[in-house]
Enzyme design. Structure first.
Site: not given
Length: 462
Positions: A165, A363
């Site tokens: 991220e 995720e």
């Protein structure tokens, strides 16, 4: 029965800082979370810092046995840069090298494929003192760190990720004050984003040059931008939100180049960093082999309700407002919308606009506060989490049936972990963690996940 292909990766994800614990563990250097907690512990929920977390460093062998009991054939974690290189560069910490080698070997021996990420928000303090990702020299140190990881562990690890991220450490660290160094500096934010994309490409180049027979990718939190309406200004707002939130890292990582519209917008605001042609060529030539996608919620936007202040520091919100859509499903504990169809939209976007590159969900999960109230006979009955997984897997499966090349699904997370400023406010695990005793107890979702792996799918109505 919703069935997934043979060899599909089911597992979970965590990060070194969130699970390993301890700055005192065998020579680990401090990272920016250790430093920030020392400086401003009141900002962390319950004043709980990264000192203990879920003690994975000490308990990894027992935890891997629990992974087997909760339906894992794969597991994603990260290497702590400041554990391997306490200064961020220089001498390798031999005890760290021994730990990670033992961890990856244990996973392999237990039939769990390691997926290993190199950077998860955890800049070593010594490098942050040099400016962190604002400093081009830190990019070179990252390249050396990546090469060292490949050299030390590449025989055991065949699935690597360069970053987790990266948009988060850009926005939260340099625009929103949710991550250290807590700046509001749009020029620094753009430079950090550029240096991160370059660092990722350099790691890809190093890995490919070593010919270790594996794959290397990047993990991006893709939050599809949905417009409020079909009005042209709402559509334009969503397009620009997509440029900043998703395409800013997705395009250089997969296509080797930035979207020209994004470059034009950055240039319009006088924020374009100086980029040498050699570095842009590194980005162009060293694209990822596969993609990791973290998905939690959509991004709903609309046209600006009022003109932005031209004198204020630039943020992407200059071009759009967040849209509070009536009637949306919410996870009230995290403040996020629950929209499983978004995973399907991501699947088709990758299929249609990114060469149908191989990808996986790295995720997906649901954080809930005060889960102890759902405990019966000693086990947390987290049916809400099972339903969350089922709905997302159903939409993912639909995208795969329509040709999107997804190879796996990892939930966040295995055992309740420490979560940055939120600490232990929300629990995400398949396994409950007792903070006082460090005792682990499998939740109902953990037993369901075991059945998911065993059956390579689930009955959609149950």
């Amino acid at each position: 029965m919703i069935k997934f292909p043979e060899g599909f990766y089911f597992g979970s994800a965590t990060s070194a800082t969130q699970c390993e614990g301890g700055t005192e563990n065998d020579g680990r250097g401090k990272n920016i979370w250790d430093l920030w907690y020392e400086e401003e512990s009141y900002k962390f929920h319950g004043a709980i810092g990264p000192g203990i977390t879920s003690s994975f460093y000490q308990n990894y062998k027992e935890d891997i046995q629990l992974m087997k009991q909760t339906g894992h054939n794969s597991f994603r974690t990260s290497i702590s840069w400041s554990r391997l290189f306490p200064q961020g560069y220089g001498e390798v910490n031999d005890k760290a090298a021994e730990f990670y080698r033992s961890l990856f070997l244990e996973l392999k021996e237990q039939g769990i494929e390691p997926f290993v990420n190199l950077y998860h928000f955890d800049m070593p303090v010594k490098l942050q003192e040099m400016g962190g990702w604002e400093n081009r020299k830190v990019v070179d140190y990252y390249k050396e760190y990546a090469w060292t990881c490949f050299h030390l562990f590449g025989d055991l690890v065949k699935h690597w990720f360069t970053f987790n991220e990266p948009i988060v450490h850009v926005e939260c660290g340099y625009l929103q004050c949710y991550h250290y160094p807590c700046k509001v500096d749009p020029k620094a934010a753009v430079l950090v984003a550029y240096h991160t994309a370059l660092a990722s490409a350099l790691a890809v180049k190093e890995y490919h040059s070593m010919k270790q027979g594996g794959k290397i990718g990047i993990v991006l939190n893709l939050t599809p931008a949905y417009p409020r309406s079909s009005h042209p200004e709402d559509q334009k707002a969503a397009k620009i939100a997509e440029l900043f939130q998703n395409k800013s890292f997705l395009d250089p990582a997969v296509k080797g180049a930035y979207d020209p519209e994004l470059v034009t917008l950055i240039e319009k605001h006088g924020l374009l960093p100086e980029a040498v042609s050699e570095d842009l060529e590194v980005i162009r030539q060293n694209t990822v082999d596969f993609l990791g996608v973290n998905y939690y919620h959509p991004f709903r936007v609309c046209a600006k309700a009022s003109l932005p202040n031209p004198a204020a520091p630039f943020t992407p919100g200059y071009y759009f407002d967040n849209y509070d859509m009536p009637g949306k499903r919410m996870n009230p504990y995290r403040g996020w919308e629950i929209y499983p169809r978004g995973l399907y939209d991501i699947a088709l976007n990758i299929r249609d606009n990114y060469g149908n590159i191989e990808w996986m969900v790295t995720e997906n999960g649901m954080g809930v506060e005060n889960e102890g109230r759902f405990k019966t006979d000693g086990i947390i009955q987290d049916d809400y989490r099972i339903d969350f997984y089922k709905e997302h897997l159903t939409w993912l499966h639909k995208g795969m049936e329509e040709g999107s090349h997804c190879i796996g699904y990892h939930v966040w997370t295995f055992v309740d972990c420490w979560s940055w400023l939120n600490a232990y406010k929300n629990r995400y695990g398949l396994v409950e963690l007792d903070l006082e005793t460090q005792k682990r107890t499998i939740k109902k979702s953990g037993y369901w996940y075991q059945e998911l792996l065993k059956n390579n799918g689930f009955e959609s109505g149950k």
